[in-house]
Design an enzyme around this catalytic site. Structure first.
Site, mmCIF file in Angstrom:
data_model
loop_
_atom_site.group_PDB
_atom_site.id
_atom_site.type_symbol
_atom_site.label_atom_id
_atom_site.label_comp_id
_atom_site.label_asym_id
_atom_site.label_seq_id
_atom_site.Cartn_x
_atom_site.Cartn_y
_atom_site.Cartn_z
ATOM 1 N N TYR A 193 -71.533 4.995 21.397
ATOM 2 C CA TYR A 193 -70.204 5.295 21.953
ATOM 3 C C TYR A 193 -69.428 4.000 22.190
ATOM 4 O O TYR A 193 -68.250 3.891 21.823
ATOM 5 C CB TYR A 193 -70.352 6.084 23.250
ATOM 6 N N SER A 217 -61.517 2.743 25.983
ATOM 7 C CA SER A 217 -62.411 2.774 27.135
ATOM 8 C C SER A 217 -62.686 1.340 27.560
ATOM 9 O O SER A 217 -62.529 0.404 26.757
ATOM 10 C CB SER A 217 -63.726 3.454 26.751
#
Length: 273
Positions: A144, A131
């Site tokens: 996260y 990501s």
């Protein structure tokens, strides 16, 4: 091409499902996995039950693919989940460990199961879905972001280790992507009243941003490009937004990037000490 054997984790929906479809259309024999296992139905790939948090489940699925084909050419580690926007201190240690167990240690388990076979055949590709939060901070999604930072460090180090045997490891870094991912975010398990207003505000802002996010096909096409590259790089951004953010991270002054991030998320400014 001779049909290469690919495994895609977390392939029951979203990025994983579209990636498995794209690889199958490109000629790969694809096995998608999901924790519960689902019928393959009209999908152009087979589905296997595989829980990346279970050593036994991982080994059983990999052994089945090896039994059927004798090789594994591509592993796409996509399975993962997040915690809904919240202060980092609003997640218990148990919840923090759970997200790492899937997002990071799940990749480690899959890699440890597959690499011996790739090493034996002296070839293979491992593509980890990371990501932009692997190189950028994300206030109110700290855990996260931490898992994605961990994936980046692990993947780059592993790539150097495995080149000796003709195996390459790359990370694909999407920005916001339109999937059901946000609908499956876990609520923080130790909510604090102090964060209630900002938690709500950041959640609303994220929903706004997702309205114009990239389709999962953008990520899937990037995965295919990496898989077919003769000279793969360690990192690939997926989509124009991710590309712009990577450039900002590399070239923008830290203060400018910091202010831009807070403005984009509509966080209230705080005094500098």
């Amino acid at each position: 091409m001779n049909s290469k054997i690919a495994i895609v984790t977390g392939a029951s929906s979203g990025i994983g499902e579209i990636t498995a479809e794209v690889l199958a259309k490109a000629g790969y024999t694809v096995y998608g996995t999901s924790r519960r296992g689902t019928a393959s139905g009209k999908r152009p790939f087979e589905m296997l039950a595989l829980d990346v948090t279970s050593e036994e489940s991982v080994q059983a699925a990999i052994n089945e693919v090896i039994r059927l084909h004798g090789r594994i050419d591509l592993l796409v580690n996509n399975a993962g989940f997040g915690v809904a926007p919240a202060g980092a201190e609003e997640s218990s240690i148990a919840q923090a460990q759970a997200i790492f167990d899937t997002n990071f240690f799940g990749i480690v388990r899959m890699t440890r199961a597959v690499v011996p076979h790739m090493r034996k055949q002296k070839s293979g590709r491992i593509i980890n879905i990371g990501s932009v939060l692997g190189f950028l901070p994300m206030p109110y999604m700290a855990l996260y972001a931490a898992t994605k930072h961990a994936v980046e460090g692990y993947s780059e180090s592993l790539d150097h280790e495995l080149r000796t045997w003709g195996i390459r490891v790359s990370v694909v870094e999407p920005a916001y992507t339109k999937t059901g991912f946000d609908a499956n975010l876990l609520a923080p398990d130790e909510k604090l009243i102090e964060y209630q207003a900002i938690r709500t505000a950041v959640d609303l802002r994220m929903k706004e941003i997702l309205q114009t996010a990239d389709a999962p096909l953008v990520v899937a096409n990037t995965v295919l490009k990496v898989a077919q590259s003769d000279h793969p790089k360690q990192r690939y951004t997926a989509g124009s937004t991710a590309g712009r953010l990577k450039l900002l991270r590399r070239f923008a002054p830290a203060g400018v990037l910091d202010a831009g991030l807070r403005k984009d998320l509509k966080l209230s400014s705080v005094s500098q000490h």
